[in-house]
Design a protein around this motif. Structure first.
Motif, PDB file in Angstrom:
ATOM      1  N   ASN A 186       0.810  -1.215   0.000  1.00 18.65           N
ATOM      2  CA  ASN A 186       0.000   0.000   0.000  1.00 18.65           C
ATOM      3  C   ASN A 186       0.844   1.266   0.000  1.00 18.65           C
ATOM      4  N   PHE A 187       2.026   1.208   0.606  1.00 20.78           N
ATOM      5  CA  PHE A 187       2.814   2.434   0.749  1.00 20.78           C
ATOM      6  C   PHE A 187       3.353   2.948  -0.572  1.00 20.78           C
ATOM      7  N   VAL A 188       3.419   2.084  -1.616  1.00 21.10           N
ATOM      8  CA  VAL A 188       3.925   2.566  -2.902  1.00 21.10           C
ATOM      9  C   VAL A 188       2.837   3.275  -3.703  1.00 21.10           C
ATOM     10  N   LEU A 189       1.594   3.142  -3.278  1.00 19.85           N
ATOM     11  CA  LEU A 189       0.479   3.741  -4.014  1.00 19.85           C
ATOM     12  C   LEU A 189       0.280   5.196  -3.596  1.00 19.85           C
ATOM     13  N   PRO A 190      -0.061   6.063  -4.539  1.00 21.79           N
ATOM     14  CA  PRO A 190      -0.303   7.468  -4.192  1.00 21.79           C
ATOM     15  C   PRO A 190      -1.418   7.587  -3.146  1.00 21.79           C
ATOM     16  N   PRO A 191      -1.368   8.597  -2.299  1.00 25.09           N
ATOM     17  CA  PRO A 191      -2.384   8.750  -1.245  1.00 25.09           C
ATOM     18  C   PRO A 191      -3.814   8.788  -1.765  1.00 25.09           C
ATOM     19  N   LEU A 192      -4.016   9.273  -2.995  1.00 25.81           N
ATOM     20  CA  LEU A 192      -5.377   9.369  -3.525  1.00 25.81           C
ATOM     21  C   LEU A 192      -6.021   7.995  -3.690  1.00 25.81           C
ATOM     22  N   MET A 193      -5.208   6.924  -3.678  1.00 31.45           N
ATOM     23  CA  MET A 193      -5.738   5.574  -3.818  1.00 31.45           C
ATOM     24  C   MET A 193      -6.228   4.994  -2.495  1.00 31.45           C
ATOM     25  N   ASP A 194      -5.974   5.676  -1.404  1.00 33.16           N
ATOM     26  CA  ASP A 194      -6.341   5.187  -0.075  1.00 33.16           C
ATOM     27  C   ASP A 194      -7.851   5.300   0.136  1.00 33.16           C
ATOM     28  N   LYS A 200      -9.936  19.049  -9.218  1.00 32.05           N
ATOM     29  CA  LYS A 200      -8.851  18.620  -8.334  1.00 32.05           C
ATOM     30  C   LYS A 200      -8.777  17.110  -8.231  1.00 32.05           C
ATOM     31  N   ASP A 201      -9.893  16.431  -8.423  1.00 29.21           N
ATOM     32  CA  ASP A 201      -9.921  14.973  -8.379  1.00 29.21           C
ATOM     33  C   ASP A 201      -9.472  14.358  -9.700  1.00 29.21           C
ATOM     34  N   LEU A 202      -9.898  14.943 -10.822  1.00 25.83           N
ATOM     35  CA  LEU A 202      -9.666  14.317 -12.127  1.00 25.83           C
ATOM     36  C   LEU A 202      -8.346  14.708 -12.794  1.00 25.83           C
ATOM     37  N   LYS A 203      -7.908  15.941 -12.601  1.00 24.74           N
ATOM     38  CA  LYS A 203      -6.696  16.378 -13.304  1.00 24.74           C
ATOM     39  C   LYS A 203      -5.436  15.577 -12.929  1.00 24.74           C
ATOM     40  N   PRO A 204      -5.212  15.265 -11.648  1.00 22.14           N
ATOM     41  CA  PRO A 204      -3.977  14.540 -11.306  1.00 22.14           C
ATOM     42  C   PRO A 204      -3.893  13.132 -11.884  1.00 22.14           C
ATOM     43  N   VAL A 205      -5.027  12.551 -12.288  1.00 24.26           N
ATOM     44  CA  VAL A 205      -5.015  11.168 -12.774  1.00 24.26           C
ATOM     45  C   VAL A 205      -5.275  11.091 -14.277  1.00 24.26           C
ATOM     46  N   ARG A 206      -5.216  12.208 -14.971  1.00 28.23           N
ATOM     47  CA  ARG A 206      -5.686  12.244 -16.353  1.00 28.23           C
ATOM     48  C   ARG A 206      -4.824  11.445 -17.321  1.00 28.23           C
ATOM     49  N   ASN A 207      -3.598  11.091 -16.938  1.00 29.25           N
ATOM     50  CA  ASN A 207      -2.727  10.372 -17.868  1.00 29.25           C
ATOM     51  C   ASN A 207      -2.698   8.869 -17.645  1.00 29.25           C
ATOM     52  N   GLY A 266       2.099   5.793 -14.742  1.00 28.94           N
ATOM     53  CA  GLY A 266       0.921   6.401 -14.138  1.00 28.94           C
ATOM     54  C   GLY A 266       1.111   6.641 -12.653  1.00 28.94           C
ATOM     55  N   GLY A 267       1.758   5.675 -11.990  1.00 30.02           N
ATOM     56  CA  GLY A 267       2.024   5.848 -10.567  1.00 30.02           C
ATOM     57  C   GLY A 267       2.934   7.032 -10.293  1.00 30.02           C
ATOM     58  N   LEU A 268       4.004   7.152 -11.091  1.00 29.85           N
ATOM     59  CA  LEU A 268       4.916   8.292 -10.931  1.00 29.85           C
ATOM     60  C   LEU A 268       4.209   9.615 -11.221  1.00 29.85           C
ATOM     61  N   ASP A 269       3.362   9.591 -12.243  1.00 24.04           N
ATOM     62  CA  ASP A 269       2.642  10.810 -12.609  1.00 24.04           C
ATOM     63  C   ASP A 269       1.693  11.239 -11.486  1.00 24.04           C
ATOM     64  N   MET A 270       1.006  10.268 -10.878  1.00 19.53           N
ATOM     65  CA  MET A 270       0.095  10.590  -9.777  1.00 19.53           C
ATOM     66  C   MET A 270       0.873  11.073  -8.550  1.00 19.53           C
ATOM     67  N   TRP A 271       2.043  10.463  -8.296  1.00 21.30           N
ATOM     68  CA  TRP A 271       2.876  10.934  -7.182  1.00 21.30           C
ATOM     69  C   TRP A 271       3.349  12.368  -7.436  1.00 21.30           C
ATOM     70  N   ALA A 272       3.755  12.644  -8.697  1.00 24.60           N
ATOM     71  CA  ALA A 272       4.206  13.997  -9.029  1.00 24.60           C
ATOM     72  C   ALA A 272       3.087  15.008  -8.813  1.00 24.60           C
ATOM     73  N   ALA A 273       1.857  14.628  -9.232  1.00 22.19           N
ATOM     74  CA  ALA A 273       0.716  15.521  -9.047  1.00 22.19           C
ATOM     75  C   ALA A 273       0.427  15.742  -7.567  1.00 22.19           C
ATOM     76  N   THR A 274       0.583  14.671  -6.778  1.00 17.39           N
ATOM     77  CA  THR A 274       0.331  14.773  -5.336  1.00 17.39           C
ATOM     78  C   THR A 274       1.343  15.688  -4.659  1.00 17.39           C
ATOM     79  N   LEU A 275       2.618  15.548  -5.048  1.00 11.67           N
ATOM     80  CA  LEU A 275       3.699  16.270  -4.356  1.00 11.67           C
ATOM     81  C   LEU A 275       3.926  17.677  -4.896  1.00 11.67           C
TER      82      LEU A 275
END
Length: 549
Positions: free
Chosen positions: A97-105, A377-384, A401-410
């Protein structure tokens, strides 16, 4: 020309799902007795056609009804555990679970029946004075002389098989309003018309879709883990198609088990329903289901195009809400919260126009609220995530996709900008000669079931004397084009066995439409490679009757 009675209201809402009911409730919260709101629902009752996973993020419901818990909303099973797996044919690997972006929690979310949530929301709406009419299919839009939408035709019934007026014909009514809010769900027939008529998708990426199939099971109490959420990827689809599964443990020793296949697959021999049935024989899944019993079944298309595929939300006389516009967060497998938020925003824009004395003007404030508010704010970070998956496959999409979501989160930005989808799902279908046929195991009647047996568990019914609500632009295409070129994939992509190529000795093959089986998923309207099938609404009250789904 058919003469109809007319009814005037302030706002007409088509669809009693989370988006439409949220709009109705918010309008009455703002306007009280000064605003007249009608909700028209094609299902036999509110919730009859609602099919969703569903793990609900309560952010939309909280914004709408802050005291929902005290009011008895059916959000009774909080998520207690999140599990993510990559499946192989005989085993599985758990993704930490820790490798997944927080939005997946899913902490703070609830396992729900969205049908039951909508039934409860309808009660709240009616207490406020909203008029809700189930069994009222909206078959046509009504336009004025300036080509502005001013209402809908609802409740037409009794046409015979040839489309003529049968002995019990009822012409329905024109329900007219200053605003018509379309909350029909994915690929709604009226929404499709307004998108085409007003060019609302110009400059947008093509909408993408998946087919989601779901069963409700009652399992051995010793195997039940209330609140546990499991998602998988990989087997049995592998490289054949994108998609994945879910298993949600709700209360009363019940689990939802579901499977999603992205409809941009190339091999026309692929059989999404049978992929779902095969999936249930994986040792990890079978170990939970063995000894249990299936209670119900359903299927529904899912909008997957994300932020870059959303059409313009407003048109002269109305707006698109929720999944009619495609507001699903694909990696989170969630759209109900955004549907509710869109209903709230549309209602506030409509009330603002009424207060300004301009009730019929375009709801530009609604589009602005979506573009700048929590939906964006919900849809833009996951658009790719979806385009990466479509282009490069599962592993690359997990990494990129995981890296992209992490980048959007951070950082608030993405690594790839905004990627496009390219082809529509229909255009993505390859020629049969270029792909291998797929051999599927026969359902065993214990864990897996044949399609027509399962359709009976959707409690679907259609009046047989009416015209088929699934029409062909050119009746010759299925046999002349789709059969030789694509092995007529309608026989396989439909999760309800509606389409059949009948082959009788000594006769040419013929294409048969068993419209009585239709569960209103709209997959045919989306995936047909010739775009020859048009889904229209049957008479009100027909279709599935989903219990607790």
């Amino acid at each position: 020309m058919t003469e109809r009675e007319s009814m005037e209201v302030d706002v007409v809402i088509v669809g009693a799902g989370p988006a439409g009911l949220s709009a109705a409730i918010r309008l009455k919260q703002l306007g009280g007795d000064d605003v007249n709101v009608v909700v028209l629902e094609k299902g036999s009752e509110v919730g009859a056609h609602i099919l969703s996973g569903a793990v609900l993020d309560p952010v939309g419901l909280t914004a709408l009804i802050p005291d929902w818990k005290e009011r008895g909303a059916p959000l009774d099973v909080p998520v207690t555990e999140d599990r993510f797996y990559m499946l192989g044919a005989a085993g599985e690997v758990r993704i930490p679970n820790f490798v997944l972006p927080p939005l997946m929690d899913n902490h703070g979310n609830y396992i729900v029946s969205m049908g039951n949530v909508c039934r409860w929301m309808a009660e709240q709406a009616e207490e406020l004075g909203v008029e809700i009419f189930p069994g009222m299919a909206c078959s046509e839009l009504v336009f004025d002389e300036d080509e502005r939408v001013v209402g809908v035709v609802a409740g037409e019934m009794g046409r015979d098989k040839d489309g003529g007026e049968g002995p019990n014909y009822e012409p329905g009514m024109e329900i007219r309003g200053a605003q018509v809010l379309l909350a029909e769900g994915v690929r709604g027939s009226l929404s499709k018309q307004v998108i085409a008529k007003y060019g609302l998708d110009q400059g947008r990426e093509p909408q993408k879709y998946g087919i989601g199939m779901k069963e409700l099971w009652e399992i051995d109490p010793e195997k039940h883990r209330e609140g546990q959420v499991t998602h998988t990827m990989g087997w049995p689809l592998g490289k054949a198609a994108g998609g994945g599964s879910f298993m949600y443990h709700l209360d009363n020793n019940q689990v939802y088990v579901g499977f999603v296949v992205h409809l941009n697959y190339a091999n026309p021999h692929l059989y999404p329903y049978m992929e779902f049935q095969r999936f249930k024989h994986h040792p990890m899944i079978a170990s939970v289901l063995e000894g249990g019993k299936r209670i119900s079944y359903g299927a529904r298309a899912i909008s997957e195009g994300g932020w870059q595929a959303m059409p313009k939300l407003t048109f002269p006389g109305g707006a698109l809400l929720g999944c009619s516009a495609g507001m699903v967060n694909v990696p989170r497998i969630k759209g109900n919260h955004n549907a509710m938020l869109s209903g709230i925003a549309a209602a506030e824009a409509a009330w603002g126009r009424m207060e300004a004395g301009k009730p019929g003007e375009e709801l530009t404030a609604y589009a602005e609220a979506v573009a700048r508010g929590p939906i964006a704010k919900d849809l833009k970070p996951v658009r790719n995530v979806k385009p990466l998956w479509s282009r490069y496959g599962l592993v690359a999409s997990l990494a990129g996709g995981g890296l992209d979501m992490w980048a959007a989160t951070l950082t608030g930005g993405t690594l790839f900008g905004t990627l496009g989808h390219g082809k529509s799902d229909a255009e993505a279908t390859g020629k049969a000669a270029d792909h291998k046929e797929i051999a599927y195991p026969r359902p065993d009647g214990v864990l897996s079931f044949d399609r027509l047996t399962n359709v009976a568990y959707s409690f679907t019914n259609h009046e047989e004397s009416q015209p088929a609500h699934l029409t062909l632009k050119d009746p010759a295409v299925p046999i002349a084009v789709n059969l030789p070129t694509y092995a007529e994939p309608a026989e396989r992509y439909c999760p309800a066995g509606v389409y059949e190529v009948v082959r009788e000795e000594g006769e040419a093959p013929r294409f048969q439409i068993n419209f009585q089986n239709c569960v209103h998923c709209k997959t045919c309207d989306i995936k047909d490679p010739s775009q020859n099938i048009v889904w229209t609404t049957p008479q009100g009250g027909d279709g599935p009757n989903y219990p607790n789904m």
